[in-house]
Design a protein around this motif. Structure first.
Motif, short mmCIF file in Angstrom:
data_model
loop_
_atom_site.label_atom_id
_atom_site.label_comp_id
_atom_site.label_asym_id
_atom_site.label_seq_id
_atom_site.Cartn_x
_atom_site.Cartn_y
_atom_site.Cartn_z
N GLY A 71 -6.19 -3.80 -5.36
CA GLY A 71 -7.47 -3.30 -5.83
C GLY A 71 -7.40 -1.81 -6.08
N ALA A 72 -8.51 -1.10 -5.87
CA ALA A 72 -8.52 0.34 -6.07
C ALA A 72 -7.58 1.04 -5.09
CB ALA A 72 -9.94 0.88 -5.89
N LEU A 73 -7.45 0.50 -3.89
CA LEU A 73 -6.53 1.05 -2.89
C LEU A 73 -5.18 0.36 -3.03
CD1 LEU A 73 -5.88 2.79 -0.46
CD2 LEU A 73 -6.95 1.06 1.01
N LYS A 74 -4.16 1.14 -3.38
CA LYS A 74 -2.83 0.58 -3.63
C LYS A 74 -1.95 0.59 -2.39
CE LYS A 74 -4.06 0.24 -7.92
NZ LYS A 74 -4.50 -1.08 -8.43
N LEU A 75 -2.06 1.65 -1.57
CA LEU A 75 -1.12 1.79 -0.47
C LEU A 75 -1.67 2.69 0.62
CD1 LEU A 75 1.83 1.38 0.66
CD2 LEU A 75 2.40 3.51 -0.53
N LEU A 76 -1.54 2.25 1.85
CA LEU A 76 -1.67 3.09 3.04
C LEU A 76 -0.32 3.06 3.74
CD1 LEU A 76 -4.99 1.64 4.54
CD2 LEU A 76 -4.78 3.82 3.33
N VAL A 77 0.22 4.20 4.11
CA VAL A 77 1.50 4.21 4.81
C VAL A 77 1.48 5.27 5.90
CG1 VAL A 77 2.54 5.74 3.07
CG2 VAL A 77 4.01 4.41 4.58
N VAL A 78 1.99 4.87 7.06
CA VAL A 78 2.07 5.75 8.22
C VAL A 78 3.47 5.62 8.81
CG1 VAL A 78 1.36 5.92 10.64
CG2 VAL A 78 -0.36 5.82 8.84
N GLU A 79 4.04 6.74 9.21
CA GLU A 79 5.32 6.75 9.90
C GLU A 79 5.14 7.47 11.24
OE1 GLU A 79 8.37 8.44 7.48
OE2 GLU A 79 8.01 7.08 5.81
N ALA A 80 5.54 6.81 12.32
CA ALA A 80 5.48 7.40 13.66
C ALA A 80 6.86 7.25 14.29
CB ALA A 80 4.43 6.70 14.51
N ASP A 101 -19.60 3.24 1.22
CA ASP A 101 -19.70 2.08 2.11
C ASP A 101 -18.78 0.94 1.67
OD1 ASP A 101 -21.01 1.43 -0.22
OD2 ASP A 101 -22.78 0.57 0.78
N ALA A 102 -17.80 1.23 0.80
CA ALA A 102 -16.88 0.19 0.34
C ALA A 102 -16.09 -0.36 1.52
CB ALA A 102 -15.94 0.75 -0.72
N SER A 103 -15.96 -1.69 1.57
CA SER A 103 -15.21 -2.31 2.65
C SER A 103 -13.72 -2.24 2.36
CB SER A 103 -15.62 -3.77 2.82
OG SER A 103 -15.16 -4.56 1.73
N LEU A 104 -12.92 -2.31 3.41
CA LEU A 104 -11.47 -2.28 3.24
C LEU A 104 -11.00 -3.49 2.44
CD1 LEU A 104 -8.79 -0.91 3.88
CD2 LEU A 104 -8.73 -2.19 6.03
N THR A 105 -11.61 -4.64 2.67
CA THR A 105 -11.24 -5.85 1.94
C THR A 105 -11.47 -5.68 0.45
OG1 THR A 105 -11.82 -7.19 3.87
CG2 THR A 105 -11.62 -8.33 1.77
N ASP A 106 -12.62 -5.11 0.07
CA ASP A 106 -12.90 -4.88 -1.35
C ASP A 106 -11.93 -3.87 -1.96
OD1 ASP A 106 -15.00 -6.67 -1.29
OD2 ASP A 106 -16.53 -5.14 -0.94
N LEU A 107 -11.60 -2.84 -1.21
CA LEU A 107 -10.70 -1.81 -1.73
C LEU A 107 -9.30 -2.35 -1.98
CD1 LEU A 107 -11.69 1.21 0.53
CD2 LEU A 107 -12.10 1.00 -1.92
N LEU A 108 -8.84 -3.26 -1.12
CA LEU A 108 -7.47 -3.77 -1.25
C LEU A 108 -7.35 -4.88 -2.27
CD1 LEU A 108 -6.51 -3.79 2.53
CD2 LEU A 108 -5.51 -2.35 0.75
N GLY A 109 -8.44 -5.52 -2.63
CA GLY A 109 -8.38 -6.59 -3.62
C GLY A 109 -8.02 -7.93 -2.99
N GLU A 110 -7.82 -8.91 -3.85
CA GLU A 110 -7.63 -10.28 -3.39
C GLU A 110 -6.22 -10.52 -2.84
OE1 GLU A 110 -8.68 -12.94 -6.50
OE2 GLU A 110 -10.81 -12.35 -6.52
N GLN A 111 -5.26 -9.74 -3.27
CA GLN A 111 -3.90 -9.96 -2.81
C GLN A 111 -3.35 -8.67 -2.19
OE1 GLN A 111 -1.65 -11.37 -6.15
NE2 GLN A 111 -2.43 -13.45 -5.98
#
Length: 292
Positions: A71-80, A101-111
């Protein structure tokens, strides 16, 4: 400002846990880009989760968490890392308007997928990939842990513009715990709201939750921001892109400029730098390519 990770155990139950609070580290990371509010929140929660899970690494290396969407959100990445450092970033479609107020599910899309990578300094890399299940970082990660680990684990996460905080409990390895007792520990954990998690120090919060189980809190570790980018690593990336592509950029722009996605450090390569890198003048090669 506090950037601390605190271990604890419950003397009345075979349960251990970790609390992490990141302030200046998180403010530095979130200040690198103009993140939409819901994306910043998700990135902060993932950062807290990465710091919690990296505390259990049994080797020197890096724990990488990635949430990939369509969706609109393509990638979150964290390195610890095992050195108690962390970094993180996000990529999204900046041409799309994202509601607060967009939900994380909506931002990430269906896949999409959740990817966990263990990268030792020595030895082979290990990676686990699962689909996105859940409507929050905590739910997605909890589902993954339930599928992949033999230990009962539960965590809660929260983030705003000032802090990224996480709290995790786990059954001790090799110990038995009655299902009803574990459910009770989980229920205590989930009495904590976002505001309480974000504003309460570790000792106060842990005593408030687990004093009946005689919680024992250990000395906190300091967590720091650290980026592993370097001129050499960027040069290796340019080599992978190939002389023709890099030569074309040099011919058009006079230099190649790369900014690290994690810390925004800029690396500039001019024609002389690229010639040294490739061992040949790629600009001349591209310039004369039509004649050839």
């Amino acid at each position: 400002m506090s950037n601390q990770r605190t271990r604890f155990i419950l003397d009345q139950q075979p349960v251990r846990g970790l609390h992490v609070q990141l302030e200046s580290v998180w403010q530095h990371i979130v200040g690198q880009k103009n993140y939409p509010q819901p994306i910043a929140k998700a990135l902060g929660e993932l950062l807290a989760a990465g710091s919690l899970l990296a505390a259990n690494l049994k080797f020197d290396g890096t724990f990488i968490l990635q949430v990939q969407g369509t969706g609109a959100l393509k990638l979150l990445v964290v390195e610890a890392t095992s050195d108690k450092t962390c970094r993180g970033t996000a990529r999204w479609d900046e041409n799309q308007e994202i509601a607060e107020d967009a939900s994380l599910t909506d931002l990430l899309g269906e896949q999409g997928q959740f990817v966990l990578t263990l990268q030792p300094r020595q030895g082979e890399m290990w990676q686990g990939i699962v689909g996105l299940q859940g409507d929050s970082i905590a739910a997605m990660l909890g589902n993954y842990l339930a599928q992949s680990e033999q230990l009962d684990s539960q965590l809660i996460l929260a983030a705003d513009g000032n802090r990224a905080v996480g709290l995790m409990v786990q059954r001790l390895p090799g110990e038995e715990l009655e299902r009803e007792d574990w459910k009770y520990i989980e229920s205590l954990l989930h009495t904590v709201g976002n505001e309480e998690l974000l504003t309460t120090d570790a000792h106060t919060l842990l005593y408030r939750l687990f004093h009946e189980q005689e919680v024992r809190v250990f000395e906190a570790d300091e967590v720091e921001f650290a980026c592993t980018c370097s001129h050499e690593k960027v040069g290796n990336m340019l080599l992978l892109l190939g002389g023709q592509e890099i030569g074309q950029v040099l011919l058009e722009q006079g230099s190649v400029e790369i900014a690290c996605d994690f810390c925004q450090q800029k690396y500039v390569f001019d024609e002389e730098d690229v010639t040294d890198l490739f061992g040949v003048n790629v600009v001349e090669a591209v310039r004369h390519e039509p004649k050839q």
